[in-house]
Write a protein that holds these residues in place. Structure first.
Motif, PDB file in Angstrom:
ATOM      1  N   GLU A   1       0.843  -1.204   0.000  1.00 18.93           N
ATOM      2  CA  GLU A   1       0.000   0.000   0.000  1.00 18.93           C
ATOM      3  C   GLU A   1       0.879   1.255   0.000  1.00 18.93           C
ATOM      4  N   ALA A   2       1.985   1.209   0.728  1.00 14.31           N
ATOM      5  CA  ALA A   2       2.908   2.352   0.749  1.00 14.31           C
ATOM      6  C   ALA A   2       3.462   2.613  -0.642  1.00 14.31           C
ATOM      7  N   SER A   3       3.702   1.553  -1.408  1.00 17.48           N
ATOM      8  CA  SER A   3       4.221   1.746  -2.764  1.00 17.48           C
ATOM      9  C   SER A   3       3.156   2.309  -3.702  1.00 17.48           C
ATOM     10  N   ARG A   4       1.883   2.021  -3.404  1.00 15.93           N
ATOM     11  CA  ARG A   4       0.788   2.540  -4.242  1.00 15.93           C
ATOM     12  C   ARG A   4       0.408   3.971  -3.869  1.00 15.93           C
TER      13      ARG A   4
ATOM     14  N   ASP B   1       2.609   9.474  -1.492  1.00 15.24           N
ATOM     15  CA  ASP B   1       2.449  10.639  -0.621  1.00 15.24           C
ATOM     16  C   ASP B   1       2.229  10.243   0.835  1.00 15.24           C
ATOM     17  N   ASP B   2       1.722   9.033   1.059  1.00 12.82           N
ATOM     18  CA  ASP B   2       1.452   8.550   2.409  1.00 12.82           C
ATOM     19  C   ASP B   2       2.474   7.527   2.883  1.00 12.82           C
ATOM     20  N   ALA B   3       3.443   7.198   2.050  1.00 13.37           N
ATOM     21  CA  ALA B   3       4.378   6.112   2.348  1.00 13.37           C
ATOM     22  C   ALA B   3       5.119   6.317   3.667  1.00 13.37           C
ATOM     23  N   PHE B   4       5.556   7.525   3.931  1.00 16.19           N
ATOM     24  CA  PHE B   4       6.301   7.807   5.162  1.00 16.19           C
ATOM     25  C   PHE B   4       5.483   7.415   6.383  1.00 16.19           C
TER      26      PHE B   4
END
Length: 105
Positions: A29-32, A35-38
């Motif tokens: 999900e972080a890779s998708r 902007d929210d990965a961090f």
């Protein structure tokens, strides 16, 4: 945030019937959602002590160490970088359960 916590706690079966670890889905999900990965990686690391230890070890390694020792996930991610941290975490999740990616141990 509640949805992400549910993902962190659950075991998920993929479309091919391959069991994933509780870590795989939020990491993907972080890779998708770059902007929210961090924030997603922080949630994963805080929910899984082995991931937190992995990030802290990498952040305090001889190749990355600064003047001060890092003791928290957020500054560890800043020092390592989101892409490198995600790669480390995915590799660790795969080592924990090699069937995650459809490979036998």
């Amino acid at each position: 945030r509640g949805e992400m916590r549910d993902m962190l706690r659950s075991r998920i079966t993929g479309r091919h019937g391959i069991k994933t670890t509780s870590l795989l889905e939020p990491l993907l999900e972080a890779s998708r959602r770059p902007d929210d990965a961090f924030e997603i990686l922080i949630e994963v690391a805080e929910a899984h002590p082995e991931m937190k230890a992995l990030l802290l070890k990498a952040a305090n390694s001889a190749t990355r160490r600064g003047y001060q020792r890092i003791r928290d996930v957020r500054p560890a991610l800043v020092r390592i970088g989101v892409l490198a941290a995600a790669r480390l975490m995915l590799e660790a999740a795969h080592r924990e359960d090699p069937t995650t990616f459809g490979h036998a141990a």
